[in-house]
Design a protein around this motif. Sequence first.
Motif, PDB file in Angstrom:
ATOM      1  N   LEU A 159       0.827  -1.205   0.000  1.00  0.00           N
ATOM      2  CA  LEU A 159       0.000   0.000   0.000  1.00  0.00           C
ATOM      3  C   LEU A 159       0.860   1.254   0.000  1.00  0.00           C
ATOM      4  O   LEU A 159       0.579   2.214  -0.742  1.00  0.00           O
ATOM      5  CB  LEU A 159      -0.933  -0.004   1.213  1.00  0.00           C
ATOM      6  CG  LEU A 159      -1.880   1.188   1.340  1.00  0.00           C
ATOM      7  CD1 LEU A 159      -2.768   1.311   0.113  1.00  0.00           C
ATOM      8  CD2 LEU A 159      -2.733   1.051   2.602  1.00  0.00           C
ATOM      9  N   ASN A 160       1.907   1.279   0.808  1.00  0.00           N
ATOM     10  CA  ASN A 160       2.791   2.444   0.832  1.00  0.00           C
ATOM     11  C   ASN A 160       3.448   2.657  -0.523  1.00  0.00           C
ATOM     12  O   ASN A 160       3.593   3.795  -0.990  1.00  0.00           O
ATOM     13  CB  ASN A 160       3.868   2.263   1.910  1.00  0.00           C
ATOM     14  CG  ASN A 160       3.395   2.655   3.287  1.00  0.00           C
ATOM     15  OD1 ASN A 160       2.360   2.183   3.745  1.00  0.00           O
ATOM     16  ND2 ASN A 160       4.138   3.506   3.962  1.00  0.00           N
ATOM     17  N   ARG A 161       3.823   1.556  -1.185  1.00  0.00           N
ATOM     18  CA  ARG A 161       4.470   1.665  -2.494  1.00  0.00           C
ATOM     19  C   ARG A 161       3.488   2.171  -3.556  1.00  0.00           C
ATOM     20  O   ARG A 161       3.818   3.053  -4.352  1.00  0.00           O
ATOM     21  CB  ARG A 161       5.040   0.308  -2.901  1.00  0.00           C
ATOM     22  CG  ARG A 161       5.831   0.332  -4.206  1.00  0.00           C
ATOM     23  CD  ARG A 161       6.392  -1.042  -4.539  1.00  0.00           C
ATOM     24  NE  ARG A 161       7.341  -1.495  -3.545  1.00  0.00           N
ATOM     25  CZ  ARG A 161       7.105  -2.477  -2.676  1.00  0.00           C
ATOM     26  NH1 ARG A 161       5.940  -3.103  -2.683  1.00  0.00           N
ATOM     27  NH2 ARG A 161       8.019  -2.840  -1.799  1.00  0.00           N
ATOM     28  N   VAL A 162       2.278   1.607  -3.558  1.00  0.00           N
ATOM     29  CA  VAL A 162       1.261   2.027  -4.528  1.00  0.00           C
ATOM     30  C   VAL A 162       0.930   3.513  -4.353  1.00  0.00           C
ATOM     31  O   VAL A 162       0.815   4.268  -5.323  1.00  0.00           O
ATOM     32  CB  VAL A 162      -0.010   1.167  -4.381  1.00  0.00           C
ATOM     33  CG1 VAL A 162      -1.166   1.764  -5.161  1.00  0.00           C
ATOM     34  CG2 VAL A 162       0.261  -0.263  -4.843  1.00  0.00           C
ATOM     35  N   ALA A 163       0.771   3.941  -3.105  1.00  0.00           N
ATOM     36  CA  ALA A 163       0.437   5.341  -2.834  1.00  0.00           C
ATOM     37  C   ALA A 163       1.558   6.271  -3.261  1.00  0.00           C
ATOM     38  O   ALA A 163       1.318   7.347  -3.823  1.00  0.00           O
ATOM     39  CB  ALA A 163       0.130   5.524  -1.354  1.00  0.00           C
TER      40      ALA A 163
END
Length: 428
Positions: A159-163
């Motif tokens: 999630l942190n990477r996608v965001a």
Amino acid sequence: MKKCSIALAVLAVSGAATAQSSVTIFGIIDTAVSHYSVKSSAYGLASQANPLQFAGANERSQTVLSSGGMLPSRLGFRGTEDLGGGLAAGFWLEGPMSNDDGATPLNFTRRSTVSFSGGFGELRLGRDYTPTFWVQTLFDPFSNSGVGSSALGSVSANLNRVAALAGGGPLNPNITGGAADNYARASNMIGYFLPPNLGGFYGQAQFSLHENTKVSDTLGSPSKRGQNQGFRLGYANGPLDVAVSYTQSVAVDAVLPTGAATERKIANANLGASYDFGVAKLFTQFSRVQDKSSASAPFAFSALTSATKDTYTGALVGVTVPVGPGLIRASYAHVKFKDDAGGAPINPFAPDPDASLSKFAIGYVHNLSKRTSLYATVARIRIRNGQNSPALAIATGGAPTYLSSGNALGGYAPRSATGYDLGIQHVF
């Protein structure tokens, strides 16, 4: 661990001075034969309208000599200097190693800090672990590593990477893959740690500078993208250890010349506990991650605004059981994704917008000595409605990626993953 007593000569403009410091060279060499596989399956109306294109499932697999099946391989240097009066200075430089090919260049992206400590606690500056990563690692039987690593951590990292990518690129552009973009570690960190003599209580607070440039004639300057802050508070006494933590990272913070603004923050709160009964050690974790987005645009004499708050709720239970010179490890985790429609009316005829995944892992570690171990781990992941959230497209490791394409009507979606590690680890 090999310790060296080294005389450090420091030359200054005003003259030269020497100081004695104890320096430790340490590391882990961990190599395994690993196999990873992922499966994507057709979903929705498209699979019915195009049976040849979407028939069956797409499977991808890979067998590799991996690095870090039980704990990530690393090489590090740390040291302290007694300044007198109960005060000390210290440093910690730790970098990753890909010992399967030796290709990783020498860097210190795992940790790079300098510290000042005393009876007040410790002040630490540099690149360091985030509070929530500590909890998700310490209360996981597999230490958040290898094919058995915590599904809660894998979803948070995804999630942190996608965001971050949605905000224009990695938050750590000089580090391969953005190093999970403030999930496990954050750069430019100012951290404080409580002293160790508080009757079992421990804790930390951290704040990461975004380091963006302020420009006087630019709206919304400086952007806070990359800023990270959080805390961890715990209690350890005898067989009991329990901790709670919270972090928040700014992935998007932008204002256009028209005055339109967007913001996206990832907030991660978790609770972990373990209890050692002697014959077995039990672990549990509860995690709640929120993907908070907002947007506003000028309109007449007011502004149009919208906001969403997608939520990932997860739990993990695990156990380790000592058996002679070995250790059995097992865990089960479940994560549920709840889509926030942002106040829009719910269409009862639309596909289910939510999703979930479950993961089971089991393994055995055989200690040949205090420094050398053999290990085996196998893991299985099942994903429901994976097309609704790219953060749930987690695998057990390696390069094979899910075939994930389509829209609300149909296409391919992540469905399952399996993997195993058969390895050896040496600590020095």
